[in-house]
Motif scaffolding. Structure first.
Motif, PDB file in Angstrom:
ATOM      1  N   ARG A  11       0.925  -1.003   0.107  1.00 20.72           N
ATOM      2  CA  ARG A  11      -0.382  -0.122   0.368  1.00 20.72           C
ATOM      3  C   ARG A  11       0.993   1.398  -0.158  1.00 20.72           C
ATOM      4  NH1 ARG A  11      -1.930  -3.850   2.672  1.00 20.72           N
ATOM      5  NH2 ARG A  11      -4.124  -4.695   2.766  1.00 20.72           N
ATOM      6  N   THR A  12       0.965   2.161  -0.508  1.00 17.26           N
ATOM      7  CA  THR A  12       1.251   3.262  -0.525  1.00 17.26           C
ATOM      8  C   THR A  12       1.234   3.913   0.571  1.00 17.26           C
ATOM      9  OG1 THR A  12      -0.518   5.030  -1.295  1.00 17.26           O
ATOM     10  CG2 THR A  12       0.329   3.508  -2.821  1.00 17.26           C
ATOM     11  N   VAL A  13       1.610   5.459   0.797  1.00 13.99           N
ATOM     12  CA  VAL A  13       1.970   5.979   2.373  1.00 13.99           C
ATOM     13  C   VAL A  13       0.749   7.043   2.136  1.00 13.99           C
ATOM     14  CG1 VAL A  13       2.723   8.558   1.466  1.00 13.99           C
ATOM     15  CG2 VAL A  13       2.963   7.365   3.862  1.00 13.99           C
ATOM     16  N   GLY A  14      -0.046   7.194   0.704  1.00 20.08           N
ATOM     17  CA  GLY A  14      -1.807   7.782   0.880  1.00 20.08           C
ATOM     18  C   GLY A  14      -2.542   7.303   1.687  1.00 20.08           C
ATOM     19  N   GLY A  21      -5.550   6.073   9.957  1.00 15.62           N
ATOM     20  CA  GLY A  21      -5.918   7.360  10.779  1.00 15.62           C
ATOM     21  C   GLY A  21      -4.662   7.976  10.656  1.00 15.62           C
ATOM     22  N   VAL A  22      -3.585   7.991  10.215  1.00 15.48           N
ATOM     23  CA  VAL A  22      -2.507   9.255  10.557  1.00 15.48           C
ATOM     24  C   VAL A  22      -2.579   9.859  10.020  1.00 15.48           C
ATOM     25  CG1 VAL A  22      -1.388   7.150  12.362  1.00 15.48           C
ATOM     26  CG2 VAL A  22      -0.568   7.351  10.161  1.00 15.48           C
ATOM     27  N   THR A  23      -1.457  11.066   9.836  1.00 15.83           N
ATOM     28  CA  THR A  23      -1.337  11.897   8.531  1.00 15.83           C
ATOM     29  C   THR A  23      -0.272  11.085   7.897  1.00 15.83           C
ATOM     30  OG1 THR A  23      -0.011  12.942  10.100  1.00 15.83           O
ATOM     31  CG2 THR A  23      -2.398  13.994  10.003  1.00 15.83           C
ATOM     32  N   VAL A  24      -0.129  11.616   6.573  1.00 16.98           N
ATOM     33  CA  VAL A  24       0.740  10.994   5.967  1.00 16.98           C
ATOM     34  C   VAL A  24       2.434  11.746   6.331  1.00 16.98           C
ATOM     35  CG1 VAL A  24       2.103  11.467   3.153  1.00 16.98           C
ATOM     36  CG2 VAL A  24      -0.077  11.406   3.502  1.00 16.98           C
ATOM     37  N   ARG A  25       2.376  13.283   6.682  1.00 18.11           N
ATOM     38  CA  ARG A  25       3.787  13.402   7.754  1.00 18.11           C
ATOM     39  C   ARG A  25       3.857  12.426   9.230  1.00 18.11           C
ATOM     40  NH1 ARG A  25       7.698  14.268   7.270  1.00 18.11           N
ATOM     41  NH2 ARG A  25       8.620  15.998   8.482  1.00 18.11           N
ATOM     42  N   THR A  26       3.283  12.126   9.381  1.00 17.59           N
ATOM     43  CA  THR A  26       3.620  11.025  10.158  1.00 17.59           C
ATOM     44  C   THR A  26       4.157   9.803   9.787  1.00 17.59           C
ATOM     45  OG1 THR A  26       1.535  12.006  11.634  1.00 17.59           O
ATOM     46  CG2 THR A  26       2.878   9.739  12.520  1.00 17.59           C
ATOM     47  N   LEU A  27       3.888   9.273   8.398  1.00 18.58           N
ATOM     48  CA  LEU A  27       4.280   8.117   8.106  1.00 18.58           C
ATOM     49  C   LEU A  27       5.374   8.088   7.981  1.00 18.58           C
ATOM     50  CD1 LEU A  27       1.848   6.420   6.892  1.00 18.58           C
ATOM     51  CD2 LEU A  27       2.289   5.430   8.658  1.00 18.58           C
ATOM     52  N   LEU A  36       9.646   3.310  11.569  1.00 16.17           N
ATOM     53  CA  LEU A  36       8.653   2.400  10.437  1.00 16.17           C
ATOM     54  C   LEU A  36       8.782   2.688   9.339  1.00 16.17           C
ATOM     55  CD1 LEU A  36       5.931   0.406  10.280  1.00 16.17           C
ATOM     56  CD2 LEU A  36       5.051   2.588   9.919  1.00 16.17           C
ATOM     57  N   VAL A  37       9.961   0.999   8.761  1.00 16.71           N
ATOM     58  CA  VAL A  37      10.000   1.928   7.853  1.00 16.71           C
ATOM     59  C   VAL A  37       9.833   1.196   6.625  1.00 16.71           C
ATOM     60  CG1 VAL A  37      12.917   1.410   6.425  1.00 16.71           C
ATOM     61  CG2 VAL A  37      12.493   2.728   8.271  1.00 16.71           C
ATOM     62  N   PRO A  38       9.192   1.422   5.817  1.00 14.89           N
ATOM     63  CA  PRO A  38       8.307   0.779   4.568  1.00 14.89           C
ATOM     64  C   PRO A  38       9.379  -0.508   4.062  1.00 14.89           C
ATOM     65  CG  PRO A  38       8.367   2.744   3.919  1.00 14.89           C
ATOM     66  CD  PRO A  38       9.087   2.710   5.921  1.00 14.89           C
ATOM     67  N   ALA A  44       9.454   4.322  -8.532  1.00 16.83           N
ATOM     68  CA  ALA A  44      10.226   5.782  -8.734  1.00 16.83           C
ATOM     69  C   ALA A  44      10.561   6.015  -7.233  1.00 16.83           C
ATOM     70  CB  ALA A  44       9.283   6.187  -9.004  1.00 16.83           C
ATOM     71  N   GLY A  45      10.725   5.366  -6.333  1.00 15.29           N
ATOM     72  CA  GLY A  45      11.042   5.697  -5.146  1.00 15.29           C
ATOM     73  C   GLY A  45       9.973   6.167  -4.630  1.00 15.29           C
ATOM     74  N   TYR A  46       9.166   5.984  -4.584  1.00 17.65           N
ATOM     75  CA  TYR A  46       7.322   6.091  -3.074  1.00 17.65           C
ATOM     76  C   TYR A  46       7.596   4.209  -2.452  1.00 17.65           C
ATOM     77  CZ  TYR A  46       6.089   9.209  -6.390  1.00 17.65           C
ATOM     78  OH  TYR A  46       5.972  11.029  -7.497  1.00 17.65           O
ATOM     79  N   ARG A  47       7.408   5.459  -0.729  1.00 17.05           N
ATOM     80  CA  ARG A  47       7.336   4.774   0.108  1.00 17.05           C
ATOM     81  C   ARG A  47       5.929   3.744  -0.308  1.00 17.05           C
ATOM     82  NH1 ARG A  47       8.171   9.738   1.967  1.00 17.05           N
ATOM     83  NH2 ARG A  47      10.226   9.679   4.004  1.00 17.05           N
ATOM     84  N   LEU A  48       6.516   1.674  -0.075  1.00 16.81           N
ATOM     85  CA  LEU A  48       5.647   0.939  -0.191  1.00 16.81           C
ATOM     86  C   LEU A  48       4.856   0.342   1.255  1.00 16.81           C
ATOM     87  CD1 LEU A  48       5.794  -0.071  -4.161  1.00 16.81           C
ATOM     88  CD2 LEU A  48       3.849   1.260  -2.907  1.00 16.81           C
TER      89      LEU A  48
END
Length: 92
Positions: A11-14, A21-27, A36-38, A44-48
């Motif tokens: 899953r993506t960060v969003g 129920g947390v913010t993207v900034r929190t993640l 919490l390292v994905p 493209a380097g996005y967190r999964l």
């Protein structure tokens, strides 16, 4: 797929932010401090985040709601003890 191989759900960060129920900034912050390292990154380097990452995040969220600071949560999760042991220590 054939041959018994299973595709891992990520899953993506969003998506994770909305789900938990947390913010993207929190993640992003949890990743930056190593809490919490994905497990995966997109091409493209996005967190999964994997299901295992979500389990860890659920523990982090519970401990935060109990009022524990992030450094203590990191120590608890790094100790190898079970969630039950953590909660017993917190209660005591």
């Amino acid at each position: 797929m054939t041959g018994g191989a299973q595709e891992m759900t990520t899953r993506t960060v969003g998506q994770v932010a909305d789900l938990v129920g947390v913010t993207v900034r929190t993640l992003h912050h949890y990743d930056e401090i190593g809490l919490l390292v994905p497990s995966e990154r997109s091409w493209a380097g996005y967190r999964l985040y994997t299901d295992g990452d979500l389990e860890r995040l659920q523990q982090v969220v519970v401990y935060r709601r109990l009022g524990l600071p992030l450094d203590q949560i990191a120590a608890l999760l790094g100790s190898g003890d079970s969630v039950v042991e953590h909660l017993r220590r917190q209660r005591d």
